[in-house]
Design an enzyme around this catalytic site. Structure first.
Site, PDB file in Angstrom:
ATOM      1  CD  GLU A 294      39.240  46.585  32.240  1.00  0.00           C
ATOM      2  OE1 GLU A 294      39.018  45.848  31.261  1.00  0.00           O
ATOM      3  OE2 GLU A 294      39.762  46.170  33.286  1.00  0.00           O
TER       4      GLU A 294
ATOM      5  CG  ASN B 115      36.217  45.389  28.744  1.00  0.00           C
ATOM      6  OD1 ASN B 115      36.102  46.612  28.870  1.00  0.00           O
ATOM      7  ND2 ASN B 115      36.875  44.658  29.621  1.00  0.00           N
TER       8      ASN B 115
ATOM      9  CG  LEU C 126      52.355  40.566  26.914  1.00  0.00           C
ATOM     10  CD1 LEU C 126      51.214  39.915  26.147  1.00  0.00           C
ATOM     11  CD2 LEU C 126      52.863  39.656  28.013  1.00  0.00           C
TER      12      LEU C 126
ATOM     13  CB  ILE D 263      50.968  35.585  23.752  1.00  0.00           C
ATOM     14  CG1 ILE D 263      51.004  36.008  25.216  1.00  0.00           C
ATOM     15  CG2 ILE D 263      52.062  36.272  22.945  1.00  0.00           C
ATOM     16  CD1 ILE D 263      52.272  35.663  25.945  1.00  0.00           C
TER      17      ILE D 263
ATOM     18  CG  HIS E 216      47.116  45.494  30.184  1.00  0.00           C
ATOM     19  ND1 HIS E 216      47.250  44.122  30.193  1.00  0.00           N
ATOM     20  CD2 HIS E 216      47.883  45.966  31.199  1.00  0.00           C
ATOM     21  CE1 HIS E 216      48.071  43.784  31.186  1.00  0.00           C
ATOM     22  NE2 HIS E 216      48.467  44.879  31.810  1.00  0.00           N
TER      23      HIS E 216
HETATM   24  C1  GAR Z   1      39.492  42.769  31.615  1.00  0.00           C
HETATM   25  O1  GAR Z   1      39.773  43.281  32.879  1.00  0.00           O
HETATM   26  C2  GAR Z   1      40.609  43.066  30.641  1.00  0.00           C
HETATM   27  O2  GAR Z   1      41.198  44.322  30.862  1.00  0.00           O
HETATM   28  C3  GAR Z   1      41.583  41.959  30.946  1.00  0.00           C
HETATM   29  O3  GAR Z   1      40.766  40.828  31.131  1.00  0.00           O
HETATM   30  C4  GAR Z   1      39.503  41.237  31.643  1.00  0.00           C
HETATM   31  C5  GAR Z   1      38.451  40.650  30.743  1.00  0.00           C
HETATM   32  O4  GAR Z   1      37.182  40.894  31.256  1.00  0.00           O
HETATM   33  N1  GAR Z   1      42.519  41.790  29.890  1.00  0.00           N
HETATM   34  C6  GAR Z   1      43.776  41.430  30.070  1.00  0.00           C
HETATM   35  O5  GAR Z   1      44.251  41.171  31.153  1.00  0.00           O
HETATM   36  C7  GAR Z   1      44.603  41.338  28.795  1.00  0.00           C
HETATM   37  N2  GAR Z   1      45.987  41.399  29.084  1.00  0.00           N
HETATM   38  P1  GAR Z   1      35.902  40.781  30.321  1.00  0.00           P
HETATM   39  O6  GAR Z   1      35.978  39.399  29.663  1.00  0.00           O
HETATM   40  O7  GAR Z   1      34.750  40.856  31.269  1.00  0.00           O
HETATM   41  O8  GAR Z   1      35.924  41.891  29.326  1.00  0.00           O
END
Ligand code: GAR
Length: 208
Positions: free
Chosen positions: A170, A14, A140, A88, A105
């Site tokens: 995303e 992301n 959260l 968190i 998320h």
């Molecule tokens: C993503 O899917 C994001 O939405 C999730 O972690 C992944 C990170 O991927 N975030 C959560 O679960 C936060 N609660 P990335 O490091 O490749 O962006």
């Protein structure tokens, strides 16, 4: 030009989508709570300042949050972007960045806060799943929703195929949300986010 600090814990896809979107924003730094976060190497290659604050080295959550905030504040960012940041953050931290701290998320909040969202979506048999960009509050995976993307849950999906379908979205919605923020177009009224200016759709549905 407004600036942002991006917090990661891992892969950083992301973060990468945001960096590569060519936004009218300066990515001042990428900060990870894990020294082995793969996204750090990418940021460094792009000439972005990186920092690691290993949460394991701090005696308490408060001490980590305080050190993290001090590090972020060195860059005086307008916006703090949580991009797969798997810690968190306490109330003090969240209050400090009130209105300028956003998160992505992997679910259609308020459904499935917390971990293993794709597995839980499959277990619940939901037919539509997705992802949410929201302002962070003390609760959260909760807070004013900026934009959501929905995808179908297809017969035969497993956790990985569903995660991949959601992740594609995303990468689409997070840069858009950051763009709106740095263009000063986001307004929160009674907990509801509106985008000012030219008509902007705050949802995406992708049937692919
Ligand atoms: C993503 O899917 C994001 O939405 C999730 O972690 C992944 C990170 O991927 N975030 C959560 O679960 C936060 N609660 P990335 O490091 O490749 O962006």
């Amino acid at each position: 030009m407004k600036s942002a600090v991006i917090l990661i814990s891992g892969r950083g896809s992301n973060m990468r989508a945001i960096v590569e979107a060519g936004l009218p924003a300066r990515i001042a730094a990428v900060v990870s709570n894990r020294p082995d976060a793969a996204g750090l190497a990418y940021a460094a290659e792009r000439g972005i300042a990186t920092a690691v604050l290993d949460h394991g080295g701090f005696p308490s959550r408060e001490a980590f949050d305080e050190a993290l905030a001090r590090r972020i504040d060195e860059y005086a960012p307008d916006l703090v972007v949580l991009a797969g940041f798997m810690r968190i953050l306490g109330d003090g931290f969240v209050r400090r960045y009130d209105g300028r701290l956003i998160n992505i998320h992997p679910s259609l909040l308020p459904a499935f806060p917390g971990l293993h969202t794709h597995r839980r979506a499959l277990e619940q048999g939901v037919k539509i799943h997705g992802c949410t960009v929201h302002f962070v509050t003390g609760q959260l995976d909760h807070g004013p929703v900026v934009i959501q993307a929905a995808v179908p849950v297809l017969p035969g999906d497993d956790e990985d195929s569903l995660a991949e379908r959601v992740l594609r979205q995303e990468h689409r919605i997070y840069p858009l949300a950051v763009r709106w923020f740095v263009e000063d177009r986001l307004v929160i009224e009674n907990g509801v986010v509106r985008v000012q200016g030219e008509k902007a759709s705050q949802w995406v549905f992708d049937a692919q």
